[in-house]
Design a protein around this motif. Structure first.
Motif, PDB file in Angstrom:
ATOM      1  N   LEU A 267      -1.518  -5.700   3.815  1.00 33.89           N
ATOM      2  CA  LEU A 267      -0.189  -5.415   4.372  1.00 33.89           C
ATOM      3  C   LEU A 267      -0.022  -3.902   4.416  1.00 33.89           C
ATOM      4  O   LEU A 267      -0.237  -3.225   3.403  1.00 33.89           O
ATOM      5  CB  LEU A 267       0.915  -6.018   3.502  1.00 33.89           C
ATOM      6  CG  LEU A 267       2.344  -5.717   3.976  1.00 33.89           C
ATOM      7  CD1 LEU A 267       2.671  -6.480   5.254  1.00 33.89           C
ATOM      8  CD2 LEU A 267       3.365  -6.073   2.891  1.00 33.89           C
ATOM      9  N   ILE A 268       0.340  -3.402   5.581  1.00 34.46           N
ATOM     10  CA  ILE A 268       0.535  -1.957   5.748  1.00 34.46           C
ATOM     11  C   ILE A 268       1.962  -1.716   6.222  1.00 34.46           C
ATOM     12  O   ILE A 268       2.420  -2.345   7.170  1.00 34.46           O
ATOM     13  CB  ILE A 268      -0.484  -1.394   6.768  1.00 34.46           C
ATOM     14  CG1 ILE A 268      -1.908  -1.617   6.238  1.00 34.46           C
ATOM     15  CG2 ILE A 268      -0.231   0.088   7.027  1.00 34.46           C
ATOM     16  CD1 ILE A 268      -2.986  -1.355   7.261  1.00 34.46           C
ATOM     17  N   LEU A 269       2.655  -0.816   5.516  1.00 35.02           N
ATOM     18  CA  LEU A 269       4.020  -0.452   5.890  1.00 35.02           C
ATOM     19  C   LEU A 269       4.032   1.006   6.320  1.00 35.02           C
ATOM     20  O   LEU A 269       3.398   1.847   5.678  1.00 35.02           O
ATOM     21  CB  LEU A 269       4.966  -0.644   4.700  1.00 35.02           C
ATOM     22  CG  LEU A 269       5.028  -2.056   4.119  1.00 35.02           C
ATOM     23  CD1 LEU A 269       5.833  -2.060   2.823  1.00 35.02           C
ATOM     24  CD2 LEU A 269       5.638  -3.020   5.128  1.00 35.02           C
ATOM     25  N   ALA A 270       4.732   1.295   7.398  1.00 32.93           N
ATOM     26  CA  ALA A 270       4.833   2.680   7.880  1.00 32.93           C
ATOM     27  C   ALA A 270       6.297   3.022   8.069  1.00 32.93           C
ATOM     28  O   ALA A 270       7.056   2.242   8.656  1.00 32.93           O
ATOM     29  CB  ALA A 270       4.072   2.845   9.194  1.00 32.93           C
ATOM     30  N   LEU A 271       6.688   4.165   7.540  1.00 32.58           N
ATOM     31  CA  LEU A 271       8.087   4.607   7.560  1.00 32.58           C
ATOM     32  C   LEU A 271       8.189   5.963   8.247  1.00 32.58           C
ATOM     33  O   LEU A 271       7.327   6.833   8.029  1.00 32.58           O
ATOM     34  CB  LEU A 271       8.605   4.764   6.121  1.00 32.58           C
ATOM     35  CG  LEU A 271       8.609   3.527   5.243  1.00 32.58           C
ATOM     36  CD1 LEU A 271       8.442   3.908   3.777  1.00 32.58           C
ATOM     37  CD2 LEU A 271       9.910   2.772   5.446  1.00 32.58           C
ATOM     38  N   ASP A 272       9.238   6.135   9.011  1.00 27.74           N
ATOM     39  CA  ASP A 272       9.506   7.426   9.646  1.00 27.74           C
ATOM     40  C   ASP A 272      10.364   8.255   8.691  1.00 27.74           C
ATOM     41  O   ASP A 272      11.542   7.950   8.497  1.00 27.74           O
ATOM     42  CB  ASP A 272      10.242   7.180  10.973  1.00 27.74           C
ATOM     43  CG  ASP A 272      10.761   8.463  11.584  1.00 27.74           C
ATOM     44  OD1 ASP A 272      10.398   9.560  11.116  1.00 27.74           O
ATOM     45  OD2 ASP A 272      11.555   8.364  12.541  1.00 27.74           O
ATOM     46  N   PRO A 273       9.804   9.292   8.078  1.00 23.57           N
ATOM     47  CA  PRO A 273      10.574  10.013   7.052  1.00 23.57           C
ATOM     48  C   PRO A 273      11.834  10.672   7.598  1.00 23.57           C
ATOM     49  O   PRO A 273      12.845  10.743   6.890  1.00 23.57           O
ATOM     50  CB  PRO A 273       9.579  11.043   6.502  1.00 23.57           C
ATOM     51  CG  PRO A 273       8.501  11.153   7.534  1.00 23.57           C
ATOM     52  CD  PRO A 273       8.440   9.833   8.238  1.00 23.57           C
ATOM     53  N   GLN A 274      11.788  11.114   8.847  1.00 24.42           N
ATOM     54  CA  GLN A 274      12.999  11.750   9.399  1.00 24.42           C
ATOM     55  C   GLN A 274      14.135  10.735   9.568  1.00 24.42           C
ATOM     56  O   GLN A 274      15.303  11.076   9.383  1.00 24.42           O
ATOM     57  CB  GLN A 274      12.704  12.424  10.743  1.00 24.42           C
ATOM     58  CG  GLN A 274      12.125  13.835  10.611  1.00 24.42           C
ATOM     59  CD  GLN A 274      10.615  13.841  10.443  1.00 24.42           C
ATOM     60  OE1 GLN A 274       9.960  12.819  10.668  1.00 24.42           O
ATOM     61  NE2 GLN A 274      10.057  14.967  10.053  1.00 24.42           N
ATOM     62  N   ALA A 275      13.785   9.499   9.907  1.00 25.11           N
ATOM     63  CA  ALA A 275      14.839   8.483  10.043  1.00 25.11           C
ATOM     64  C   ALA A 275      15.484   8.213   8.693  1.00 25.11           C
ATOM     65  O   ALA A 275      16.692   8.006   8.592  1.00 25.11           O
ATOM     66  CB  ALA A 275      14.267   7.192  10.630  1.00 25.11           C
ATOM     67  N   LEU A 276      14.676   8.217   7.639  1.00 26.62           N
ATOM     68  CA  LEU A 276      15.191   7.901   6.308  1.00 26.62           C
ATOM     69  C   LEU A 276      15.948   9.060   5.687  1.00 26.62           C
ATOM     70  O   LEU A 276      16.990   8.868   5.050  1.00 26.62           O
ATOM     71  CB  LEU A 276      14.043   7.502   5.377  1.00 26.62           C
ATOM     72  CG  LEU A 276      13.336   6.202   5.738  1.00 26.62           C
ATOM     73  CD1 LEU A 276      11.985   6.141   5.071  1.00 26.62           C
ATOM     74  CD2 LEU A 276      14.190   5.019   5.312  1.00 26.62           C
ATOM     75  N   GLY A 277      15.382  10.261   5.814  1.00 28.36           N
ATOM     76  CA  GLY A 277      15.903  11.384   5.033  1.00 28.36           C
ATOM     77  C   GLY A 277      16.320  12.588   5.849  1.00 28.36           C
ATOM     78  O   GLY A 277      16.631  13.639   5.293  1.00 28.36           O
TER      79      GLY A 277
END
Lengths: 330, 330
Positions: A267-277
């Motif tokens: 399972l691979i999760l990818a997050l957009d850091p600018q969207a979060l923080g």
């Protein structure tokens, strides 16, 4: 000892895998992954795997001609069927398709089933971090660790990997398996006829052992005792339970050509850091790195691997005669 | 010892917090969370916190009247500003809004910044699992653990929590902090004048210590040695680095009324298991539980907490006279 450039090593391995009933495209993916692990000093996921991979492809335990396919059951999810081929073509598909989804949605998940050994778990997340994403990978592996208080292995050594972009330098990468030590350390002790430290493994009856042979027949201990088995359960559920992959206890070995395909999962999760923080998110990552690297004796994880990688790119890879002969003999 | 029903305990705590400059709505969220932790036997996150929470609300270190707000910068992301209030109202907002997003997108992320002590980290993920989602929570806490090889604390004890629905029974919940033992164990040793085992903590110079006082002035050791500090770094980046929250080393204490707000962070991920693994995904979870519970001596994590919870619901909570008097005195 022969020295091969990265490109030469990749070509040798790809050619050997093609001789072992693997498509040229899949062979190229596998060769790139094994050479990248070898270059990083991760020899357990490097050239040492070529012979067993080839034997599995020849036997049909892994389908060298499989083409992974992906579905998009929901906007943020890529459900990947590795089709009992090598994991690396499926991981390459994820590397191609997940970034666009994560950028659009803010977060994306890729579930890979009917998969195989994913090799150096830090590499797929590092590739996503190089595209500006924060990434997590959870993978299960054949059974090695018992539930706390039990004696039958139910969990793999189940790596967790994480990567985060850092402005102006290589991503920070965490890559660890949940066993206290790698199984190779016990194999090495057995070959030398030496005992192993208490705390590495249990015998078949679930008792602590310092006998390497008894340890190999028993189970591996996790890092952090009961907390480690809880993490191994978490990874088993994330990587296999909810992806539709085989559990550790259902999976055949990655290391021989016997039995059905392992069918493990990732399972691979990818997050957009600018969207979060917000826009400043990645500058904050550099700030934490500075707090660590400002201390004598402390460093970010993965620095040794990067140094070895640079050396391998500049000077090539030393490959033992016997290892090269084994690849040629495939 | 006085026995209070769950509802009575919640009412006592909520009333005390309202007297300590907290809105009734926020006080109700805090009271529910503390009583739920106490009922689960997690006393470090239970009634023992009321006095220090109240002192922080009175001093303005936590804003008892804060209203958390959420933005949707991308379809899969909920960016939550806890506004230097208690964490629980922000966590309740996430519990309300994240399930719909995760069901629609297949995966969703909630980033909480300007937050505070999140209490029993298993509870927010358990609430999501009760709505059919697989959930992960990463939280940072004030500095306690040094980077491997260093001596200044840069990471909190940084809990990781995970929950997964199981058909026909309570979700499986993993909830662990990354320190080898809770700091409370060292405090208890100090109060008894006893040494602590080697492996729990380092002194201010980064050397192993068995002296409880030296340990309290130094740093906590993580589970799993260097691997544990790598996990702590991962959680620090996920919970604070990319959410815009304060790092452990920037955060004031959760335990006193001194200084500015802690401003720590939490990252919560929610996954739709059917989107990832198809209709059979949750039946597979039951299959793994059976492999574990079929072994003598082995059990799923969280079973003790569930048993204590049932007991508390049936028989009420025993609250020491002094603890009840302290709540009344607020």
């Amino acid at each position: 000892m022969p020295v091969l450039t990265i490109a030469e090593a990749e070509a040798e391995i790809a050619a050997a895998l093609v001789r072992a009933n693997t498509s040229p495209e899949n062979a190229a993916h596998v060769a790139r992954a094994l050479v990248a692990a070898e270059a990083d000093g991760l020899k357990g996921h490097g050239l040492s795997r070529v012979a067993t991979y080839a034997a599995q492809a020849k036997a049909g335990k892994v389908d060298g001609h499989a083409t992974p396919t992906a579905a998009r059951p929901k906007p943020g999810v890529l459900a990947v069927d590795a089709a009992h081929g090598f994991a690396y073509p499926a991981l390459a598909l994820v590397a191609d398709e997940l970034p666009e989804i994560a950028q659009a949605q803010g977060v994306a998940a890729a579930a890979i089933r009917r998969s195989h050994h994913c090799g150096a778990a830090g590499h797929p997340v590092e590739a996503l971090a190089e595209k500006g994403l924060v990434a997590l990978l959870f993978a299960n592996t054949p059974a090695a660790i018992a539930p706390w208080g039990g004696k039958l292995p139910v969990f793999g050594t189940n790596p967790i990997a994480f990567a985060c972009p850092m402005p102006g330098r290589a991503p920070v990468v965490v890559d660890l398996s949940l066993s206290k030590v790698a199984r190779g350390n016990i194999l090495a002790a057995k070959q030398k006829g030496e005992p192993i430290p208490e705390g590495w493994a249990l015998d078949v009856d679930g008792n602590p052992t310092t006998d390497a042979e008894a340890a190999l027949e028993g189970t591996m201990l996790p890092l952090g005792d009961a907390k480690g088995t809880a993490l191994a359960l978490m990874v088993e559920l994330l990587a296999a339970g909810i992806t539709g992959a085989n559990y550790a206890a259902e999976a055949s070995s990655f290391l021989d050509a016997e039995g059905p395909p392992p069918g493990t999962g990732q399972l691979i999760l990818a997050l957009d850091p600018q969207a979060l923080g917000g826009e400043g998110a990645l500058a904050r990552v550099s700030a934490l790195a500075a707090m660590i690297e400002g201390q004598d004796g402390a460093r970010l994880p993965g620095m040794r691997r990067l140094a070895l990688r640079e050396k391998a790119r500049a000077e090539g890879l030393q490959v033992a005669d016997a290892a090269l002969a084994a690849i040629h003999a495939i």
